[in-house]
Design an enzyme around this catalytic site. Structure first.
Site, PDB file in Angstrom:
ATOM      1  N   ASP A 131      -8.063   4.778  -1.959  1.00  0.00           N
ATOM      2  CA  ASP A 131      -7.487   3.667  -1.212  1.00  0.00           C
ATOM      3  C   ASP A 131      -6.879   2.665  -2.189  1.00  0.00           C
ATOM      4  O   ASP A 131      -7.584   2.198  -3.109  1.00  0.00           O
ATOM      5  CB  ASP A 131      -8.573   2.983  -0.380  1.00  0.00           C
ATOM      6  CG  ASP A 131      -8.008   2.019   0.648  1.00  0.00           C
ATOM      7  OD1 ASP A 131      -6.851   1.577   0.481  1.00  0.00           O
ATOM      8  OD2 ASP A 131      -8.724   1.696   1.617  1.00  0.00           O
ATOM      9  N   CYS A 133       0.817  -1.212   0.000  1.00  0.00           N
ATOM     10  CA  CYS A 133       0.000   0.000   0.000  1.00  0.00           C
ATOM     11  C   CYS A 133       0.854   1.266   0.000  1.00  0.00           C
ATOM     12  O   CYS A 133       0.516   2.260  -0.658  1.00  0.00           O
ATOM     13  CB  CYS A 133      -0.952  -0.007   1.177  1.00  0.00           C
ATOM     14  SG  CYS A 133      -0.137  -0.095   2.789  1.00  0.00           S
ATOM     15  N   HIS A 138      -1.787   0.575   7.507  1.00  0.00           N
ATOM     16  CA  HIS A 138      -2.290   0.895   6.173  1.00  0.00           C
ATOM     17  C   HIS A 138      -1.972   2.359   5.854  1.00  0.00           C
ATOM     18  O   HIS A 138      -1.676   3.165   6.750  1.00  0.00           O
ATOM     19  CB  HIS A 138      -3.798   0.651   6.103  1.00  0.00           C
ATOM     20  CG  HIS A 138      -4.352   0.644   4.717  1.00  0.00           C
ATOM     21  ND1 HIS A 138      -3.766   0.001   3.661  1.00  0.00           N
ATOM     22  CD2 HIS A 138      -5.482   1.246   4.207  1.00  0.00           C
ATOM     23  CE1 HIS A 138      -4.493   0.152   2.575  1.00  0.00           C
ATOM     24  NE2 HIS A 138      -5.539   0.911   2.879  1.00  0.00           N
TER      25      HIS A 138
END
Length: 598
Positions: free
Chosen positions: A532, A377, A511
């Site tokens: 996202d 991520c 995250h």
């Protein structure tokens, strides 16, 4: 002579002529030979048993002369019998005892066995056997004067017939007795000698004591101390001796138990720390399990095995992946372009309940792929940021790559930034290596990469909640101020503003995401517009369709109630850096610190 004048033995039925012969017969054949040991209390054994007892139990007491010692019989006679003069103490080793009694079965059996073997009765010495033929000694006659066996001779034959007897072996020496009573007395003698030996040497079996009476048991079983090699005579002495050792050790170190408990606790805690560290290494991709390329190949192998991908597609995609890795640029499979343009059109035509909307510069969405699922991520948000910087003229000239780098390319660029001296603490955390790993990156690695490219950046640390319900209203206010920088000159800002500000890198525990805009409602509440990387490319492309944009934008809006992590960090791009400012930033990164709010 007439049969009526013959004398008959009431015990065995033997018939003799003279009264003197009958007396001798009774003494020699039937009188119990009660011999006694002159060195201890043993009695009631035969001559051979007594000799064996003395040779085993009293070896040191034997006289120096050759042959067995002489034993004096008890004096006096009873029952009206007298011993023959020829069987005196000077002519034999053992003289029959004076006490007259009926012989036991064991003594009679020994006498019978000796007669059957052609020898002498037990207890008779060589001198006694040599004088046996004398007329004054015992005279036995088994024949009737008339040559006919009488009832007395038949009774005698029955008594003298051989019988099987039970033998009793001594458990402490090699002596064999034919009577349990004799064996009991013999064993009690052993125990007496052992007790007397333990009194003289209660704890240690010395070499001198091994030759003394009772040493047989000491030689058979040794009780050796496991701490000092002292040999004890029995288990109780050994237990007391070892307890003295333990008491002395406890007195010497009174806190030894506490120290041992603390040491064991420290070892257990260290083991738990090592296990937790290994778990964190696996979680953050630092366990040597391979990086982007290896994970992609394993995923495609599983797809082929399950029938989800043909071998031809496998080789085709693998070739494209290797080509992309060689060029350093991303292959664009996870990229979605035109997202900000679609959001601008949506807020322009719909969503009339918003008072103000600020959007960042054009930004492409990058989602996770099979090669970086679960750990990529940070790299995907960095790709979003770099895609926006490519559209801004002030930063496009500073970017070395004309295209957005791939994940392995970003790992190489961060390693180059470390080599320039940026963030040495972070570099040591990753052991100066990111390529070929699945290591997670955060705000500090993004800052180091931007600084190495000559781009100024700030790290804002919202380290604790600033509102009710663990919310972060200060974070929302700061983001609003960031996007308002583009229209400060306007007194009345327009309702919808498409700024030239790069997106913000938002990091929290586990995250990271990208903030591409802010929306303010009529009631004054704020919500962030967030892209996202965990959202798939198919879901993101729904923003591009007018039919699905109203539903898809709900996943982009994030209100304060949706951001309740304890801590958030934001990386904001400020502007280009000169060469001198870059060197200052490199020096300052040695002790990299974020700006904490509040």
């Amino acid at each position: 002579m007439d049969r009526c004048s013959m004398l008959t033995c009431e015990i065995c039925g033997e018939e003799l002529l003279l009264e003197e012969d009958m007396r001798t017969h009774l003494v020699v054949i039937h009188l119990e030979q009660e011999l006694r040991c002159p060195l201890c209390s043993l009695s009631g054994v035969s001559y051979d048993e007594l000799c064996f007892h003395i040779s085993c139990a009293h070896p040191e007491e034997r006289p120096g002369a050759q042959g067995p010692p002489r034993f004096m019989p008890p004096s006096g006679c009873s029952a009206g019998t007298e011993a023959p003069q020829s069987c005196s103490a000077e002519d034999s080793w053992v003289t029959p005892p004076t006490n007259s009694s009926v012989p036991t079965d064991s003594v009679l059996a020994q006498h019978n066995k000796a007669l059957d073997a052609g020898g002498s009765p037990p207890g008779e010495s060589a001198t006694a056997r040599s004088t046996k033929t004398s007329p004054q000694c015992v005279v036995l006659s088994n024949e009737d004067n008339d040559g006919v066996k009488t009832e007395h001779s038949e009774a005698k034959q029955r008594r003298l017939s051989p019988r099987k007897e039970k033998l009793f072996s001594c458990p402490m020496c090699a002596l064999v007795c034919n009577s349990c009573f004799l064996l009991q007395e013999h064993v009690e003698l052993h125990l007496q000698e052992q007790r007397s030996h333990e009194v003289s040497a209660p704890e240690v079996c010395s070499p001198a004591s091994t030759s003394a009476p009772g040493s047989t048991l000491c030689r058979e079983r040794r009780f050796e101390c496991p701490m000092c090699s002292v040999v004890c005579s029995d288990s109780f002495s050994l237990q007391e001796h070892v307890e003295l050792h333990l008491d002395h050790a406890a007195a010497a170190s009174p806190g030894s138990d506490l120290k041992l408990a603390q040491q064991l606790q420290q070892q257990e805690e260290a083991q738990q720390e090592r296990e937790e560290f290994k778990k964190l290494q696996r979680q953050f991709g630092l366990d040597g399990g391979g990086g982007y390329c290896r994970q992609m190949e394993r995923t495609m192998d599983r797809a082929v095995a399950r029938g989800l991908m043909s071998p031809a597609e496998f080789h085709c995609q693998r070739a494209e992946m290797m080509e992309s890795l060689a060029s350093g640029a991303d292959d664009g499979r996870t990229r979605t372009q035109g997202v900000l343009r679609a959001l601008y059109e949506y807020y322009q035509t719909e969503c009339r309940d918003s008072v103000h909307v600020w959007l960042s510069a054009d930004t492409d969405h990058y989602c996770s792929s099979a090669g970086d699922k679960g750990w990529g991520c940070g790299y995907r948000n960095l790709q979003m940021l770099l895609s926006s910087l490519h559209t801004i003229d002030a930063f496009a000239a500073l970017l070395q790559e004309k295209a957005v780098p791939s994940i392995p390319g970003l790992q190489r660029m961060i390693e180059d930034a470390w080599k320039e001296g940026l963030d040495p603490n972070g570099a040591s955390h990753f052991n100066q290596r990111l390529q070929g790993t699945r290591a997670w990156i955060g705000a500090t690695e993004v800052y180091a990469l931007l600084t190495s490219l000559g781009i100024s950046a700030r790290i804002m640390d919202f380290h604790q909640p600033s509102g009710p319900g663990d919310t972060h209203p200060r974070l929302f206010e700061w983001v609003k101020q960031y996007f308002q920088q583009s229209n400060r000159s306007c007194r009345l800002p327009p309702r919808l503003v498409h700024t030239s500000m790069p997106p913000l890198y938002l990091q929290h525990q586990g995250h990271s995401r990208s903030i591409v805009g802010l929306e303010q409602k009529k009631n004054g509440s704020l919500c962030l517009l967030i892209l996202d990387p965990g959202t798939s490319a198919s879901d993101t492309r729904k923003l591009l369709s007018r039919d699905s944009v109203s539903h898809a934008v709900r996943h982009v809006r994030k209100f304060p109630s949706s951001l309740k992590h304890k801590q958030y960090q934001v990386v904001a791009v400020q502007g280009p850096l000169s060469a001198e400012e870059k060197q200052i930033s490199i020096l300052n990164s040695r002790t990299l610190r974020a700006e904490r709010i509040p």
